[in-house]
Design a protein around this motif. Structure first.
Motif, PDB file in Angstrom:
ATOM      1  N   GLY A 135      -5.579   0.139 -16.698  1.00  0.00           N
ATOM      2  CA  GLY A 135      -6.127  -0.132 -15.373  1.00  0.00           C
ATOM      3  C   GLY A 135      -7.504   0.484 -15.181  1.00  0.00           C
ATOM      4  N   ALA A 136      -8.112   0.148 -14.049  1.00  0.00           N
ATOM      5  CA  ALA A 136      -9.433   0.674 -13.713  1.00  0.00           C
ATOM      6  C   ALA A 136      -9.347   1.891 -12.801  1.00  0.00           C
ATOM      7  CB  ALA A 136     -10.267  -0.419 -13.039  1.00  0.00           C
ATOM      8  N   GLY A 137      -8.122   2.280 -12.413  1.00  0.00           N
ATOM      9  CA  GLY A 137      -7.965   3.467 -11.586  1.00  0.00           C
ATOM     10  C   GLY A 137      -7.996   3.199 -10.103  1.00  0.00           C
ATOM     11  N   ASP A 138      -8.020   1.926  -9.694  1.00  0.00           N
ATOM     12  CA  ASP A 138      -8.006   1.614  -8.268  1.00  0.00           C
ATOM     13  C   ASP A 138      -7.066   0.434  -8.012  1.00  0.00           C
ATOM     14  OD1 ASP A 138      -9.532  -0.288  -9.501  1.00  0.00           O
ATOM     15  OD2 ASP A 138     -11.332   0.018  -8.293  1.00  0.00           O
ATOM     16  N   GLY A 139      -6.860   0.114  -6.739  1.00  0.00           N
ATOM     17  CA  GLY A 139      -5.955  -0.972  -6.387  1.00  0.00           C
ATOM     18  C   GLY A 139      -4.513  -0.511  -6.309  1.00  0.00           C
ATOM     19  N   PRO A 153       0.827  -1.205   0.000  1.00  0.00           N
ATOM     20  CA  PRO A 153       0.000   0.000   0.000  1.00  0.00           C
ATOM     21  C   PRO A 153       0.862   1.256   0.000  1.00  0.00           C
ATOM     22  CG  PRO A 153      -0.659  -1.524   1.754  1.00  0.00           C
ATOM     23  CD  PRO A 153       0.645  -2.007   1.217  1.00  0.00           C
ATOM     24  N   PRO A 154       0.471   2.286  -0.749  1.00  0.00           N
ATOM     25  CA  PRO A 154       1.232   3.529  -0.733  1.00  0.00           C
ATOM     26  C   PRO A 154       1.014   4.281   0.567  1.00  0.00           C
ATOM     27  CG  PRO A 154      -0.759   3.823  -2.006  1.00  0.00           C
ATOM     28  CD  PRO A 154      -0.710   2.376  -1.631  1.00  0.00           C
ATOM     29  N   ALA A 175     -11.141  -1.400  -3.803  1.00  0.00           N
ATOM     30  CA  ALA A 175     -11.760  -1.339  -5.123  1.00  0.00           C
ATOM     31  C   ALA A 175     -12.898  -0.330  -5.144  1.00  0.00           C
ATOM     32  CB  ALA A 175     -12.272  -2.714  -5.515  1.00  0.00           C
ATOM     33  N   ASP A 176     -13.179   0.156  -6.326  1.00  0.00           N
ATOM     34  CA  ASP A 176     -14.274   1.095  -6.532  1.00  0.00           C
ATOM     35  C   ASP A 176     -15.542   0.301  -6.817  1.00  0.00           C
ATOM     36  OD1 ASP A 176     -15.804   3.323  -6.992  1.00  0.00           O
ATOM     37  OD2 ASP A 176     -15.010   3.711  -8.992  1.00  0.00           O
ATOM     38  N   ARG A 191      -6.461   4.412  -0.036  1.00  0.00           N
ATOM     39  CA  ARG A 191      -7.328   4.394  -1.221  1.00  0.00           C
ATOM     40  C   ARG A 191      -7.181   5.684  -2.030  1.00  0.00           C
ATOM     41  NH1 ARG A 191     -11.991   4.171   1.191  1.00  0.00           N
ATOM     42  NH2 ARG A 191     -12.125   1.908   1.383  1.00  0.00           N
ATOM     43  N   LYS A 192      -7.172   6.813  -1.330  1.00  0.00           N
ATOM     44  CA  LYS A 192      -7.042   8.104  -2.006  1.00  0.00           C
ATOM     45  C   LYS A 192      -5.689   8.221  -2.701  1.00  0.00           C
ATOM     46  CE  LYS A 192      -7.154  13.101  -1.075  1.00  0.00           C
ATOM     47  NZ  LYS A 192      -7.337  14.132  -0.009  1.00  0.00           N
TER      48      LYS A 192
END
Length: 466
Positions: free
Chosen positions: A383-387, A107-108, A282-283, A363-364
């Protein structure tokens, strides 16, 4: 101050933005403005910053706000103090290790998260409320009752209400996967999985003498008809699925596909290990397969992938009490238990809200990093923009092993598709992890370097002889 504060002081540094009530903590607004000014070159190394009291007066904020802003900027290696001479823009930090690691799926770190402070506060609460002797002894029942209740609370977004007695606390998802294989299969038994899957699954299956056989997958995940055919042919005992932001492909299996696979598992009396570390990141993810086939599915949720790797705690949902006991026996054969102090810290953070706040920050930050990757990788980003990761398919003139070696020579670590492939076939792709580089600027530099590399053909490289 609930109203927007407009900066009107003509003597105010031109790098500062307007501070707004909607812009988040004001000390972070100031620190972000400093970072942007340094990146753009409007603040240069060696330039002196205004004294904190003067800047606080000009901005009409208290001194503490400016002090926190300067401290945050120092944490980001933007500023340096020179005693009585004041505070200056720091020279760019020289990285002695040039490797930009895009290979580790972690995780970042969220903006403003102070893990040192979180640890101090969390552990002080743990020690205040818990018997220290209990924290230093064996816990053989799969976690304390409070730890299991924390697990039930953590899983509420997926399952609403759970009986905490159905949960087991484990020292991470890898231990949970290994214990499930030991508890539910025998040597020689078949385990099914998608062609590209988590390397830890293959390692455990191989170590325990189980046969891992792959089932074809498409853009929605494992293909139902192929799963049914594999059940008839191989008589498997387990199928392993990572249906949300799958590692490595980042595919999120839609609800319809989940229902189809759950129905096949029921018909074939096939048990499912649902490894779901990214659901909370996930979104709008579909419901877990464990909600669609409760008696067939063993559900794993780890904190390491959505909070921090240092919390080696995973919650495993096993509804049948006899299978739960078999799982605990298997777990004790190699891991015994989750460390009570770590589990107690995770429990404290879940109950006091720290875990939710940290996850919201992760998440943000992850979404922000996806936007950076999308901008830099342009048409290659899918990508889907999440994860936490991106699965990047390569142009035909590169293959994944070749690209990984070339990237390494450029000081970038990525993971080729071969690391995830079970069987002979492999995709021509690499996994890029967006959280493993702490500093956002270094991540950006790594992605830009990778983008330039992708645009060049392999034959343009020549090896140096030394």
């Amino acid at each position: 101050m609930s109203q927007v504060k407009t900066i009107q002081d003509e003597n105010l540094p031109n790098w500062l933005p307007q501070l707004t009530a909607q812009g988040g903590p004001r000390f972070l607004q100031i620190a972000d403005a400093l970072q942007a000014a340094v990146a753009e070159g409007s603040l240069k190394p060696g330039e002196r910053l205004p004294p904190q009291r003067r800047l606080a007066a000009q901005l009409d904020v208290d001194l503490t706000t400016v002090t926190r802003a300067y401290d945050e900027a120092r944490r980001r290696n933007l500023l340096e103090g020179r005693g009585a001479r004041g505070t200056y823009v720091a020279a760019p930090k020289v990285e002695l290790t040039s490797i930009l690691d895009l290979s580790m799926n972690t995780p970042p770190p969220p903006d403003g998260a102070d893990f040192g402070d979180m640890l101090k506060q969390g552990l002080s609460q743990v020690l205040m409320r818990a018997d220290s002797d209990l924290l230093m002894t064996y816990h053989l029942a799969g976690g304390s009752e409070s730890d299991r209740q924390a697990g039930a609370k953590w899983l509420e977004p997926m399952f609403e209400r759970l009986d905490s007695r159905q949960l087991v606390v484990c020292p991470g998802a890898q231990a949970a996967i290994a214990a499930l294989i030991l508890a539910l299969t025998e040597p020689g038994d078949v385990i099914l999985a998608e062609p590209m899957n988590y390397p830890g699954l293959r390692a455990a299956a191989s170590q325990f003498g189980r046969r891992l056989i792959t089932v074809e997958a498409d853009k929605h995940g494992m293909v139902p008809g192929m799963l049914e055919a594999a059940c008839r042919k191989h008589k498997p005992k387990l199928v392993y699925l990572n249906p949300t932001l799958q590692n490595p492909t980042a595919i999120t299996m839609p609800e319809r596909r989940r229902r189809e696979l759950a129905s096949i598992a029921k018909r074939c009396k096939l048990r499912i290990v649902e490894d779901d570390p990214y659901w909370l990141l996930a979104d709008a993810p579909p419901p877990p397969i464990a909600t669609l086939a409760p008696e067939q599915v063993y559900y794993i949720s780890t904190l390491s992938k959505c909070l921090t790797p240092g919390l080696r705690v995973a919650f495993v949902l096993i509804r049948d009490p006899q299978e739960r006991e078999r799982f605990l026996v298997a777990l004790r054969s190699f891991a015994l238990m989750a460390a009570p102090l770590t589990a107690a810290l995770a429990t404290q953070w879940i109950f006091d809200g720290s875990a939710d706040a940290l996850m919201a920050g992760v998440r943000k930050e992850a979404r922000l990093r996806h936007r950076i990757a999308r901008d830099i990788l342009a048409g290659r980003y899918s990508g889907a923009g999440d994860g936490l990761h991106v699965w990047l398919e390569l142009p035909a003139y590169w293959n994944s092993l070749q690209l990984a070696r070339a990237a390494d020579s450029e000081g970038i670590a990525v993971t080729p598709a071969e690391a995830f492939a079970a069987g002979s076939g492999s995709a021509n792709a690499i996994r890029i992890c967006l959280g493993s580089i702490k500093d956002r600027g270094r991540l950006q530099a790594g992605l830009q370097r990778l983008s330039h590399l992708l645009a060049r053909r392999p034959e343009s490289f020549s090896a140096a002889v030394v």
